[in-house]
Each structure stands twice: as structure tokens, then as C-alpha cells.
Design a protein around this motif. Structure first.
Motif, PDB file in Angstrom:
ATOM      1  N   ILE A  41      34.620  40.994  33.416  1.00 43.56           N
ATOM      2  CA  ILE A  41      34.163  40.397  34.694  1.00 43.56           C
ATOM      3  C   ILE A  41      33.004  41.340  35.505  1.00 43.56           C
ATOM      4  O   ILE A  41      33.339  42.294  35.422  1.00 43.56           O
ATOM      5  N   GLY A  42      31.996  40.589  36.084  1.00 43.73           N
ATOM      6  CA  GLY A  42      31.160  41.222  37.188  1.00 43.73           C
ATOM      7  C   GLY A  42      31.969  41.352  38.352  1.00 43.73           C
ATOM      8  O   GLY A  42      32.581  40.436  38.763  1.00 43.73           O
ATOM      9  N   TRP A  43      32.126  42.556  38.958  1.00 46.68           N
ATOM     10  CA  TRP A  43      32.730  42.644  40.245  1.00 46.68           C
ATOM     11  C   TRP A  43      31.655  43.012  41.489  1.00 46.68           C
ATOM     12  O   TRP A  43      30.912  43.858  41.325  1.00 46.68           O
ATOM     13  N   VAL A  44      32.034  42.709  42.523  1.00 48.73           N
ATOM     14  CA  VAL A  44      31.219  42.913  43.763  1.00 48.73           C
ATOM     15  C   VAL A  44      32.272  43.400  44.841  1.00 48.73           C
ATOM     16  O   VAL A  44      33.214  42.444  45.248  1.00 48.73           O
ATOM     17  N   GLN A  45      32.385  44.610  45.121  1.00 42.82           N
ATOM     18  CA  GLN A  45      33.191  45.096  46.185  1.00 42.82           C
ATOM     19  C   GLN A  45      32.465  45.261  47.650  1.00 42.82           C
ATOM     20  O   GLN A  45      31.468  45.757  47.581  1.00 42.82           O
ATOM     21  N   VAL A  59      28.004  36.170  49.344  1.00 43.85           N
ATOM     22  CA  VAL A  59      27.712  36.261  47.809  1.00 43.85           C
ATOM     23  C   VAL A  59      28.272  35.636  46.953  1.00 43.85           C
ATOM     24  O   VAL A  59      27.617  34.937  45.971  1.00 43.85           O
ATOM     25  N   ALA A  60      29.454  34.935  47.130  1.00 40.53           N
ATOM     26  CA  ALA A  60      30.084  34.193  46.289  1.00 40.53           C
ATOM     27  C   ALA A  60      29.323  32.920  46.223  1.00 40.53           C
ATOM     28  O   ALA A  60      29.456  32.285  45.181  1.00 40.53           O
ATOM     29  N   GLU A  61      28.978  32.377  47.319  1.00 35.79           N
ATOM     30  CA  GLU A  61      28.196  31.212  47.361  1.00 35.79           C
ATOM     31  C   GLU A  61      26.784  31.076  46.584  1.00 35.79           C
ATOM     32  O   GLU A  61      26.390  30.295  46.057  1.00 35.79           O
ATOM     33  N   GLY A  62      26.254  32.169  46.672  1.00 36.49           N
ATOM     34  CA  GLY A  62      25.011  32.686  45.928  1.00 36.49           C
ATOM     35  C   GLY A  62      25.203  32.643  44.576  1.00 36.49           C
ATOM     36  O   GLY A  62      24.372  31.903  43.647  1.00 36.49           O
ATOM     37  N   LEU A  63      26.226  33.358  44.074  1.00 37.40           N
ATOM     38  CA  LEU A  63      26.715  33.303  42.425  1.00 37.40           C
ATOM     39  C   LEU A  63      27.018  31.986  42.028  1.00 37.40           C
ATOM     40  O   LEU A  63      26.642  31.411  41.049  1.00 37.40           O
ATOM     41  N   SER A  64      27.868  31.067  42.894  1.00 36.20           N
ATOM     42  CA  SER A  64      28.350  29.795  42.502  1.00 36.20           C
ATOM     43  C   SER A  64      27.122  29.075  42.729  1.00 36.20           C
ATOM     44  O   SER A  64      27.212  27.990  41.600  1.00 36.20           O
ATOM     45  N   SER A  65      26.349  28.866  43.334  1.00 39.30           N
ATOM     46  CA  SER A  65      25.231  28.015  43.254  1.00 39.30           C
ATOM     47  C   SER A  65      24.230  28.310  42.059  1.00 39.30           C
ATOM     48  O   SER A  65      23.647  27.422  41.755  1.00 39.30           O
ATOM     49  N   SER A  66      24.301  29.365  41.606  1.00 40.80           N
ATOM     50  CA  SER A  66      23.531  29.643  40.344  1.00 40.80           C
ATOM     51  C   SER A  66      24.258  29.506  39.101  1.00 40.80           C
ATOM     52  O   SER A  66      23.879  29.801  37.919  1.00 40.80           O
ATOM     53  N   HIS A  68      27.511  30.102  38.188  1.00 41.82           N
ATOM     54  CA  HIS A  68      28.634  30.780  37.722  1.00 41.82           C
ATOM     55  C   HIS A  68      29.974  30.593  38.435  1.00 41.82           C
ATOM     56  O   HIS A  68      29.996  30.046  39.623  1.00 41.82           O
ATOM     57  N   LYS A  69      31.022  31.016  37.653  1.00 39.07           N
ATOM     58  CA  LYS A  69      32.449  30.921  38.195  1.00 39.07           C
ATOM     59  C   LYS A  69      32.918  31.913  38.870  1.00 39.07           C
ATOM     60  O   LYS A  69      32.900  33.142  38.413  1.00 39.07           O
ATOM     61  N   VAL A  70      33.085  31.944  39.945  1.00 34.81           N
ATOM     62  CA  VAL A  70      33.302  33.022  40.945  1.00 34.81           C
ATOM     63  C   VAL A  70      34.943  32.995  41.474  1.00 34.81           C
ATOM     64  O   VAL A  70      35.144  32.152  42.182  1.00 34.81           O
ATOM     65  N   GLY A  71      35.530  34.350  41.663  1.00 37.03           N
ATOM     66  CA  GLY A  71      36.512  34.378  42.170  1.00 37.03           C
ATOM     67  C   GLY A  71      36.478  35.317  43.616  1.00 37.03           C
ATOM     68  O   GLY A  71      35.442  36.138  43.679  1.00 37.03           O
ATOM     69  N   VAL A  72      37.167  34.845  44.639  1.00 37.14           N
ATOM     70  CA  VAL A  72      37.145  35.471  45.973  1.00 37.14           C
ATOM     71  C   VAL A  72      38.248  36.055  46.330  1.00 37.14           C
ATOM     72  O   VAL A  72      39.417  35.115  46.281  1.00 37.14           O
ATOM     73  N   PHE A  73      38.487  37.187  46.770  1.00 35.17           N
ATOM     74  CA  PHE A  73      39.540  37.993  47.009  1.00 35.17           C
ATOM     75  C   PHE A  73      39.489  38.356  48.756  1.00 35.17           C
ATOM     76  O   PHE A  73      38.317  39.313  48.960  1.00 35.17           O
ATOM     77  N   THR A  74      39.754  37.782  49.812  1.00 35.73           N
ATOM     78  CA  THR A  74      39.417  38.190  51.148  1.00 35.73           C
ATOM     79  C   THR A  74      40.859  38.225  52.077  1.00 35.73           C
ATOM     80  O   THR A  74      41.828  37.571  51.259  1.00 35.73           O
ATOM     81  N   SER A 132      41.618  32.755  35.112  1.00 32.42           N
ATOM     82  CA  SER A 132      41.155  31.365  35.318  1.00 32.42           C
ATOM     83  C   SER A 132      39.534  31.422  34.783  1.00 32.42           C
ATOM     84  O   SER A 132      38.518  30.470  34.766  1.00 32.42           O
ATOM     85  N   GLY A 133      39.262  32.783  33.934  1.00 31.66           N
ATOM     86  CA  GLY A 133      37.830  32.687  33.321  1.00 31.66           C
ATOM     87  C   GLY A 133      36.577  32.875  34.111  1.00 31.66           C
ATOM     88  O   GLY A 133      35.632  32.406  33.771  1.00 31.66           O
ATOM     89  N   VAL A 134      36.785  33.628  35.218  1.00 28.72           N
ATOM     90  CA  VAL A 134      35.765  33.616  36.124  1.00 28.72           C
ATOM     91  C   VAL A 134      34.495  34.686  35.413  1.00 28.72           C
ATOM     92  O   VAL A 134      35.173  35.671  34.652  1.00 28.72           O
ATOM     93  N   GLU A 135      33.437  34.502  36.090  1.00 27.05           N
ATOM     94  CA  GLU A 135      32.449  35.536  35.738  1.00 27.05           C
ATOM     95  C   GLU A 135      32.064  36.580  36.493  1.00 27.05           C
ATOM     96  O   GLU A 135      32.088  37.873  36.083  1.00 27.05           O
ATOM     97  N   TYR A 136      32.580  36.321  37.853  1.00 24.01           N
ATOM     98  CA  TYR A 136      32.286  37.295  38.986  1.00 24.01           C
ATOM     99  C   TYR A 136      33.350  37.435  39.803  1.00 24.01           C
ATOM    100  O   TYR A 136      33.960  36.251  40.206  1.00 24.01           O
ATOM    101  N   GLY A 137      33.738  38.558  40.224  1.00 20.13           N
ATOM    102  CA  GLY A 137      34.797  38.566  41.310  1.00 20.13           C
ATOM    103  C   GLY A 137      34.351  39.119  42.496  1.00 20.13           C
ATOM    104  O   GLY A 137      33.492  40.354  42.250  1.00 20.13           O
ATOM    105  N   VAL A 138      34.520  38.582  43.621  1.00 14.95           N
ATOM    106  CA  VAL A 138      33.917  39.121  45.026  1.00 14.95           C
ATOM    107  C   VAL A 138      35.214  39.581  45.650  1.00 14.95           C
ATOM    108  O   VAL A 138      35.926  38.752  46.182  1.00 14.95           O
ATOM    109  N   LEU A 139      35.500  40.947  45.830  1.00 10.34           N
ATOM    110  CA  LEU A 139      36.472  41.356  46.520  1.00 10.34           C
ATOM    111  C   LEU A 139      36.272  42.093  48.214  1.00 10.34           C
ATOM    112  O   LEU A 139      35.320  43.040  48.051  1.00 10.34           O
ATOM    113  N   GLU A 140      36.932  41.797  49.026  1.00 13.90           N
ATOM    114  CA  GLU A 140      36.867  42.340  50.193  1.00 13.90           C
ATOM    115  C   GLU A 140      37.753  43.551  50.215  1.00 13.90           C
ATOM    116  O   GLU A 140      39.007  43.399  50.274  1.00 13.90           O
TER     117      GLU A 140
END
Length: 211
Positions: A41-45, A59-66, A68-74, A132-140
Motif C-alpha cells: 500500500i502507498g502511504w501518506v502520513q 490528498v485523499a480526494e486527489g488520489l480518489s479522483s485519479s 485510486h482506492k483510498v483509505g483515510v484515517f483521521t 479492503s484492497g486500498v491502493e493508498y492510505g492517508v493517515l493523520e
């Protein structure tokens, strides 16, 4: 265990989060015991004092609009706890909350670790993203910054630097605006003021450059 029991256990931790307990090591240890669900998984902290949540969602919206399946933890949540862990804006299912909490708690107990609430939530998010098979996870990031539970992802990455071919996931860290309000919980030593902290950190940085 039902979700009510899981949430009651999460919000009544066995011990409070203290400065001495802030460390990414517990997260890294449990990830290893879970079979490294973070790999692939590609991670953005996103760390900092102000604006973390906004950056996470942009960031999540940008990845999703491209595409990608994106997970968000906030955090925190507004209406329901499940808002903290989402995949493509869908809240984590009730059943999965219970299953993940039970699984991670058992693994932690088996190895003698007591997880803080935030460590548990971080691990639940990572495991949910993998399932869930996400491609990117964005963590706060939480309070700890570089010693935050979400930084456990960095420890696994650093341990692989000697063998670059083994790195199966990418990790990017974004720092929003930073203030000194959290330092009393993380970096301040006894009887040290924020001003002293800044001076000490600058001196330590200067010494490292000389070496």
C-alpha cells in the motif's frame, strides 16, 4: 464481542496516554505479528499542529479522483466513531470494527503489549485498508509526530533500506503548520520551557551537522 463492547473497551483504556508511552515501536511490532498488512500500500502520513484534517481529505480526494482506492484515517469524529476509518468515503463496517479489535487485542496480549487507544485505532485502520484492497492510505498523525503511532510505518521502511528490493510500499510524510502547544506531551524535559526546547533542538541539529 459486539461493537458496543469494542467501543467501551476502546474508550476506557487500561492506562492513560503518557509522554513516556509515545512511540511507534508498538505499532511496528504488532504490524509484524499481523504479517505486515501495510505492505503493498502507498502511504501518506500527515503531521503537524493545524490543518492536518484538511490536508488528509484534500490528498485523499486527489488520489480518489485519479481513480485510486483510498483509505483515510483521521480524528476526531463528529457523529460516529466509524468516521475515523473510511475507504473511498465509506465508513468502516460495524462487524469489521469488532473483528479487528478482537484480533489485534489478542495479538497484543499474546506478546505482552498494552496498546493505547490511538495505537489500536491506527492498527485497525491499517488492517481494514489491507482487507479492503486500498491502493493508498492517508493517515493523520496524532500527538506524537515523529514518535507517533502512525510513524510505525517508517520503522518498517527504515529496516528495509539495506535491501531496497524488499521495499514493497511507498511512504510520504507531509507536515502542516507546527505550533509548540503539544511539546509538553512529547519533547519537553523536566522544567524546560518551550523556548528552551527550541534552543536545545537547534543546538542538537547543529551538532549533528558537524558530525
Amino acid at each position: 464481542m459486539c461493537i458496543r463492547d469494542s467501543l467501551r473497551a476502546l474508550w476506557t483504556p487500561p492506562q492513560p496516554i503518557m509522554a513516556s508511552s509515545l512511540s511507534p515501536c508498538n505499532t511496528a511490532a504488532i504490524l509484524s505479528l499481523l504479517g505486515h498488512p501495510e505492505r503493498g500500500i502507498g502511504w501518506v502520513q500527515v503531521a503537524g499542529t493545524n490543518g492536518k484534517g484538511s490536508v488528509v481529505h484534500k490528498v485523499a480526494e486527489g488520489l480518489s479522483s485519479s481513480g485510486h482506492k483510498v483509505g483515510v484515517f483521521t480524528s476526531p469524529h463528529i457523529c460516529t466513531f466509524r468516521e475515523r476509518i473510511q475507504v473511498n468515503q465509506e465508513l468502516i463496517p460495524v462487524e469489521r470494527v469488532t473483528n479487528l479489535y478482537t484480533e489485534i487485542r489478542a495479538v497484543a496480549r499474546d506478546c505482552g503489549l498494552t496498546l493505547s487507544r490511538f495505537e489500536m485505532l491506527t492498527l485497525m485502520a491499517i488492517k481494514h485498508f489491507q482487507q479492503s484492497g486500498v491502493e493508498y492510505g492517508v493517515l493523520e498523525a496524532g500527538l506524537g509526530g515523529r514518535i507517533d503511532a502512525t510513524s510505525g510505518l517508517f520503522l518498517e521502511l527504515f529496516s528495509l533500506l539495506s535491501d531496497l528490493t524488499a521495499i514493497e510500499h511507498k511512504l510520504v510524510s507531509i507536515v502542516s503548520s507546527v505550533a509548540l502547544d503539544p511539546v509538553s506531551y512529547t519533547h519537553l524535559r523536566a522544567h524546560e520551557t518551550p523556548e528552551h526546547l527550541v534552543c536545545r533542538l537547534l543546538l542538537e541539529k547543529k551538532k549533528k551537522k558537524k558530525k
